[in-house]
Motif scaffolding. Sequence first.
Motif, short mmCIF file in Angstrom:
data_model
loop_
_atom_site.label_atom_id
_atom_site.label_comp_id
_atom_site.label_asym_id
_atom_site.label_seq_id
_atom_site.Cartn_x
_atom_site.Cartn_y
_atom_site.Cartn_z
N ARG A 75 10.28 -1.06 0.34
CA ARG A 75 8.91 -0.76 0.69
C ARG A 75 8.22 -2.07 1.08
O ARG A 75 8.31 -3.07 0.36
CB ARG A 75 8.15 -0.10 -0.46
CG ARG A 75 6.66 0.16 -0.13
CD ARG A 75 5.96 0.98 -1.20
NE ARG A 75 4.53 1.13 -0.92
CZ ARG A 75 4.02 1.99 -0.04
NH1 ARG A 75 4.84 2.79 0.64
NH2 ARG A 75 2.72 2.06 0.16
N ILE A 76 7.57 -2.07 2.23
CA ILE A 76 6.79 -3.21 2.66
C ILE A 76 5.32 -2.80 2.63
O ILE A 76 4.94 -1.76 3.19
CB ILE A 76 7.20 -3.69 4.08
CG1 ILE A 76 6.35 -4.89 4.51
CG2 ILE A 76 7.13 -2.56 5.10
CD1 ILE A 76 6.85 -5.57 5.78
N SER A 77 4.51 -3.57 1.94
CA SER A 77 3.10 -3.21 1.79
C SER A 77 2.23 -4.45 1.95
O SER A 77 2.68 -5.58 1.76
CB SER A 77 2.85 -2.55 0.43
OG SER A 77 3.28 -3.41 -0.62
N GLY A 78 0.98 -4.22 2.30
CA GLY A 78 0.08 -5.34 2.49
C GLY A 78 -1.36 -4.97 2.17
O GLY A 78 -1.75 -3.81 2.20
N GLU A 79 -2.13 -5.99 1.86
CA GLU A 79 -3.56 -5.81 1.58
C GLU A 79 -4.31 -6.99 2.16
O GLU A 79 -3.97 -8.15 1.89
CB GLU A 79 -3.81 -5.71 0.08
CG GLU A 79 -5.28 -5.47 -0.26
CD GLU A 79 -5.49 -5.29 -1.75
OE1 GLU A 79 -6.65 -5.13 -2.16
OE2 GLU A 79 -4.49 -5.31 -2.51
N GLY A 80 -5.27 -6.71 3.03
CA GLY A 80 -6.01 -7.79 3.66
C GLY A 80 -7.51 -7.57 3.64
O GLY A 80 -7.98 -6.43 3.60
N LYS A 81 -8.23 -8.69 3.67
CA LYS A 81 -9.69 -8.62 3.68
C LYS A 81 -10.23 -9.47 4.82
O LYS A 81 -9.65 -10.49 5.19
CB LYS A 81 -10.26 -9.14 2.35
CG LYS A 81 -9.88 -8.27 1.16
CD LYS A 81 -10.48 -8.84 -0.13
CE LYS A 81 -10.12 -7.97 -1.33
NZ LYS A 81 -10.69 -8.51 -2.60
#
Length: 206
Positions: A75-81
């Motif tokens: 699983r590849i996941s990301g979180e950006g602001k």
Amino acid sequence: MKMSGEEIIAASRETVWKALNDPHVLKQSIPGCESITKHSDTQMEARVTVKVGPVKAGFTGTVNLSDLNPPNSYRISGEGKGIAGLANGGANVRLEDADGGGTRLSYDVDAQVGGKLAMLGSRLIDSTARSLAAQFFDKFAKLVGAMKAEAAPAAPRRAAAPKKAAKKPAKKAAKKAAKKAAKKPAKKAATQAKKTAKKKAAKKKT
């Protein structure tokens, strides 16, 4: 927002798996990605700029790899602001041998946005996210296919067949030798005849 799809990649599962964990390949595949810094085998930091309708948004955040099952799935996941809001999501990626060769890459994507971006409406956000995901996997498939082609060893060159012209000197030399050999008996016979004639002439004088 959720979506799924698949790509057939002309490379082995091991090659595809290696590319999925390569920050250089991921940087080229992620639309609008400006940089990726690898912090560990499972975590990277990325900066991405994307356009959602009339809004151009820049995000800085983390990319995580989890549920690793090499070379079959992860699983590849990301979180950006960013100024325009925040975004997070991920994709479950599966690799299987494809019929006829190559690898079938299947993916299930889920993503969410918040802040100012959320005010653009779910329909626009969903269509943009689908487009970005499709671009990622399409580009990724092409990159891996190109990597495999470049890595393939060049076919060994076959030795050039000897030219017919090269045979002529040898053939000519053989003919010359044969003629020379044929002349020897005749020359020997002529010499013997001369000797015999001299002996007869000598006898007559006596």
